[in-house]
Design a protein around this motif. Sequence first.
Motif, PDB file in Angstrom:
ATOM      1  N   UNK A 179      40.659  61.722  -6.180  1.00  0.00           N
ATOM      2  CA  UNK A 179      41.255  62.968  -6.674  1.00  0.00           C
ATOM      3  C   UNK A 179      41.195  64.056  -5.601  1.00  0.00           C
ATOM      4  N   UNK A 180      40.010  64.233  -5.001  1.00  0.00           N
ATOM      5  CA  UNK A 180      39.871  65.313  -4.011  1.00  0.00           C
ATOM      6  C   UNK A 180      40.604  64.988  -2.711  1.00  0.00           C
ATOM      7  N   UNK A 181      40.746  63.689  -2.395  1.00  0.00           N
ATOM      8  CA  UNK A 181      41.563  63.324  -1.220  1.00  0.00           C
ATOM      9  C   UNK A 181      42.989  63.826  -1.405  1.00  0.00           C
ATOM     10  N   UNK A 182      43.515  63.595  -2.614  1.00  0.00           N
ATOM     11  CA  UNK A 182      44.893  63.994  -2.884  1.00  0.00           C
ATOM     12  C   UNK A 182      45.006  65.508  -3.026  1.00  0.00           C
ATOM     13  N   UNK A 183      44.058  66.102  -3.729  1.00  0.00           N
ATOM     14  CA  UNK A 183      44.177  67.525  -4.046  1.00  0.00           C
ATOM     15  C   UNK A 183      43.832  68.422  -2.861  1.00  0.00           C
ATOM     16  N   UNK A 184      42.734  68.125  -2.182  1.00  0.00           N
ATOM     17  CA  UNK A 184      42.241  69.026  -1.137  1.00  0.00           C
ATOM     18  C   UNK A 184      42.822  68.689   0.231  1.00  0.00           C
ATOM     19  N   UNK A 185      43.188  67.430   0.437  1.00  0.00           N
ATOM     20  CA  UNK A 185      43.578  67.008   1.780  1.00  0.00           C
ATOM     21  C   UNK A 185      45.007  66.484   1.845  1.00  0.00           C
ATOM     22  N   UNK A 186      45.715  66.491   0.713  1.00  0.00           N
ATOM     23  CA  UNK A 186      47.115  66.076   0.699  1.00  0.00           C
ATOM     24  C   UNK A 186      47.337  64.611   1.034  1.00  0.00           C
ATOM     25  N   UNK A 187      46.269  63.798   0.981  1.00  0.00           N
ATOM     26  CA  UNK A 187      46.431  62.364   1.278  1.00  0.00           C
ATOM     27  C   UNK A 187      46.646  61.637  -0.054  1.00  0.00           C
ATOM     28  N   UNK A 188      47.888  61.214  -0.293  1.00  0.00           N
ATOM     29  CA  UNK A 188      48.192  60.639  -1.609  1.00  0.00           C
ATOM     30  C   UNK A 188      48.514  59.152  -1.545  1.00  0.00           C
ATOM     31  N   UNK A 189      48.669  58.606  -0.324  1.00  0.00           N
ATOM     32  CA  UNK A 189      48.881  57.156  -0.214  1.00  0.00           C
ATOM     33  C   UNK A 189      47.518  56.465  -0.275  1.00  0.00           C
ATOM     34  N   UNK A 190      46.944  56.518  -1.482  1.00  0.00           N
ATOM     35  CA  UNK A 190      45.559  56.109  -1.693  1.00  0.00           C
ATOM     36  C   UNK A 190      45.507  55.119  -2.850  1.00  0.00           C
ATOM     37  N   UNK A 191      44.659  54.098  -2.708  1.00  0.00           N
ATOM     38  CA  UNK A 191      44.413  53.186  -3.835  1.00  0.00           C
ATOM     39  C   UNK A 191      42.931  53.176  -4.163  1.00  0.00           C
ATOM     40  N   UNK A 192      42.638  53.124  -5.448  1.00  0.00           N
ATOM     41  CA  UNK A 192      41.279  52.859  -5.908  1.00  0.00           C
ATOM     42  C   UNK A 192      41.278  51.433  -6.450  1.00  0.00           C
ATOM     43  N   UNK A 193      40.449  50.576  -5.861  1.00  0.00           N
ATOM     44  CA  UNK A 193      40.412  49.170  -6.270  1.00  0.00           C
ATOM     45  C   UNK A 193      39.143  48.913  -7.075  1.00  0.00           C
ATOM     46  N   UNK A 194      39.321  48.411  -8.280  1.00  0.00           N
ATOM     47  CA  UNK A 194      38.188  48.249  -9.191  1.00  0.00           C
ATOM     48  C   UNK A 194      38.133  46.810  -9.706  1.00  0.00           C
ATOM     49  N   UNK A 195      36.951  46.217  -9.610  1.00  0.00           N
ATOM     50  CA  UNK A 195      36.758  44.825 -10.031  1.00  0.00           C
ATOM     51  C   UNK A 195      36.927  44.656 -11.544  1.00  0.00           C
ATOM     52  N   UNK A 196      36.408  45.599 -12.308  1.00  0.00           N
ATOM     53  CA  UNK A 196      36.495  45.526 -13.770  1.00  0.00           C
ATOM     54  C   UNK A 196      37.501  46.542 -14.288  1.00  0.00           C
ATOM     55  N   UNK A 197      37.013  47.468 -15.085  1.00  0.00           N
ATOM     56  CA  UNK A 197      37.863  48.549 -15.559  1.00  0.00           C
ATOM     57  C   UNK A 197      37.257  49.882 -15.134  1.00  0.00           C
ATOM     58  N   UNK A 198      38.082  50.935 -15.149  1.00  0.00           N
ATOM     59  CA  UNK A 198      37.650  52.226 -14.609  1.00  0.00           C
ATOM     60  C   UNK A 198      36.434  52.763 -15.381  1.00  0.00           C
ATOM     61  N   UNK A 199      35.444  53.196 -14.634  1.00  0.00           N
ATOM     62  CA  UNK A 199      34.269  53.804 -15.261  1.00  0.00           C
ATOM     63  C   UNK A 199      33.466  52.841 -16.111  1.00  0.00           C
ATOM     64  N   UNK A 200      33.526  51.554 -15.817  1.00  0.00           N
ATOM     65  CA  UNK A 200      32.836  50.573 -16.647  1.00  0.00           C
ATOM     66  C   UNK A 200      31.463  50.171 -16.127  1.00  0.00           C
ATOM     67  N   UNK A 201      31.081  50.703 -14.984  1.00  0.00           N
ATOM     68  CA  UNK A 201      29.776  50.352 -14.422  1.00  0.00           C
ATOM     69  C   UNK A 201      28.741  51.407 -14.762  1.00  0.00           C
ATOM     70  N   UNK A 202      28.091  51.915 -13.721  1.00  0.00           N
ATOM     71  CA  UNK A 202      27.025  52.883 -13.960  1.00  0.00           C
ATOM     72  C   UNK A 202      27.534  54.194 -14.555  1.00  0.00           C
ATOM     73  N   UNK A 203      28.824  54.501 -14.344  1.00  0.00           N
ATOM     74  CA  UNK A 203      29.384  55.722 -14.927  1.00  0.00           C
ATOM     75  C   UNK A 203      29.227  55.710 -16.446  1.00  0.00           C
ATOM     76  N   UNK A 204      29.364  54.531 -17.046  1.00  0.00           N
ATOM     77  CA  UNK A 204      29.275  54.429 -18.499  1.00  0.00           C
ATOM     78  C   UNK A 204      27.874  54.060 -18.968  1.00  0.00           C
ATOM     79  N   UNK A 205      26.928  53.964 -18.038  1.00  0.00           N
ATOM     80  CA  UNK A 205      25.614  53.442 -18.408  1.00  0.00           C
ATOM     81  C   UNK A 205      24.486  54.452 -18.216  1.00  0.00           C
ATOM     82  N   UNK A 206      24.815  55.633 -17.691  1.00  0.00           N
ATOM     83  CA  UNK A 206      23.747  56.586 -17.384  1.00  0.00           C
ATOM     84  C   UNK A 206      23.442  57.464 -18.595  1.00  0.00           C
ATOM     85  N   UNK A 207      22.488  58.372 -18.415  1.00  0.00           N
ATOM     86  CA  UNK A 207      22.099  59.229 -19.542  1.00  0.00           C
ATOM     87  C   UNK A 207      22.698  60.633 -19.410  1.00  0.00           C
ATOM     88  N   UNK A 208      23.705  60.797 -18.587  1.00  0.00           N
ATOM     89  CA  UNK A 208      24.629  61.940 -18.534  1.00  0.00           C
ATOM     90  C   UNK A 208      23.992  63.282 -18.164  1.00  0.00           C
TER      91      UNK A 208
END
Lengths: 417, 97
Positions: free
Chosen positions: A49-78
């Motif tokens: 997000x910040x690459x695209x927003x702050x630096x204008x670099x939009x030819x970007x891919x996020x490659x994820x083995x499972x589904x978005x936010x399915x690892x530690x993002x969904x497992x922490x105590x927030x």
Amino acid sequence: MQKYSGFGLLKHALSHHENWQRVWRNPTPRTHYDVIIIGGGGHGLATAYYLAKEHGITNVAVIEKGYLGGGNTARNTTIVRSNYLWDEAAHLYEHALKLWEGLSQDLNYNVMFSQRGVLNLGHTLQDMRDIQRRVNANRLNGIDGEVLDAKQVQEIVPIMDCSANRRYPVMGASWQPRGGVARHDAVAWGFARAADRLGVDLIQQCEVVDIQVEDGAATAVVTKQHGTIKAGRIGCVVAGNSSVLAQMAGFRLPLESHPLQALVSEPIKPVLDTVVMSNHVHGYISQADKGDLVIGAGIDGYNGYGQRGSYPTIEHTVQAIVELFPIFSRVRMNRQWGGIVDTCPDACPIISDTPVENLFFNCGWGTGGFKATPGSGHVFAATLAKGEAHELAKPFSMYRFYDGALIDEHGAAGVAH
Amino acid sequence: MFHIYCPYCEEHREEEEFHAKGQAHIARPPAPDDCSDREWGEFLYFRDNPRGLHHELWVHAAGCRKFFNITRDTQTYEIRETYKIGDQPAVSTNPDQ
């Protein structure tokens, strides 16, 4: 992209909420990207997000083995806070906290960031001395903090047992009013939606099996599902699997992966309106908006990638919680899970270039990465865009483990998680 | 819950009697003063951390208090062998062997 608003909610109510747009696209990967980010968790999506927003670099891919936010993002105590002892860490986490404060508006997505305050309890004289030192350091760095005595703690959390005759009596606490909690899933979804809107390709169910290195420079990632994808620069943000990816590129990191577990109770009526953490008895607890008590445990001592924790660790944590909150002794626990955290010897992250050119790592957040999500993405995006570390990221180079300039936050930051 | 065979006590005991101490077979450089910063840093901090078989050092903390080694799968958590300090593992972490 549809802008979310109260008016939009009313408008869609007229059509029975059946015409909402998909939140993000599901694109087929191109053959070349300026930047590939491996790992679609909170930190990776924030980076995109910040690459695209702050630096204008939009030819970007996020490659994820499972589904978005399915690892530690969904497992922490927030838990979100920035009361770290050392200047380098305090500046980084405070940078994140400031971004948290405007994040829902920035992303046009409600991340439910709730600044309900964070208490770090002290149970011994030495705890209280450490708390005073840390709060003073925080205030010199412009971070809010107060030292409370047991009576003041009792006023904030009336249901906690602060009596002097407990085995580990509560002697006081540090109090950071600007700390709090956020909804972890919403953070990943909010960053994903905002990044997608700016043109970033989010590629799920796509596992990286190799990183191609030519003449000492990374040139492409090899994926199981979509073959080879070329990249100008590659950023790895894969938490517990960082060592596995580093090995693909032919070097090692100063990391060990451990299971860290958490558990939630059945939903109960509102009873706890702040976050209570205790490093000494090792437990931390808050109450989610839907009523579950969210409880965090410590890491298992052994290396593991199993995404499940051991029973003795849960038992110790629940003992600590019941010691502090006898009122919870008959609350039933609903779910328990583990995430794989990449712990660093000095309990601080690595945001760094590597021995391989054009390959960058953002890892080592260990047990406390969620709180830093926007800040981590922000400084890592700058690092990837410019090819050299952002000012706040410079002290977090992996080469600090060669020159000895460690940032020892172990124990110092009330470093529960 | 692990049941770990202590090669000194020659018995299986519960996980809570033991502590994991990280990667095994890390040799201290014979002449630390002659190490470069890089070599010394590698020795102190850099680890294999594999997803799969791992030789690791454990201590029977609430038992005989001796150190020993375990070859364990870090994904399935299967313990393949335990052996005394100074011995070499029978199970290789290299899948080709």
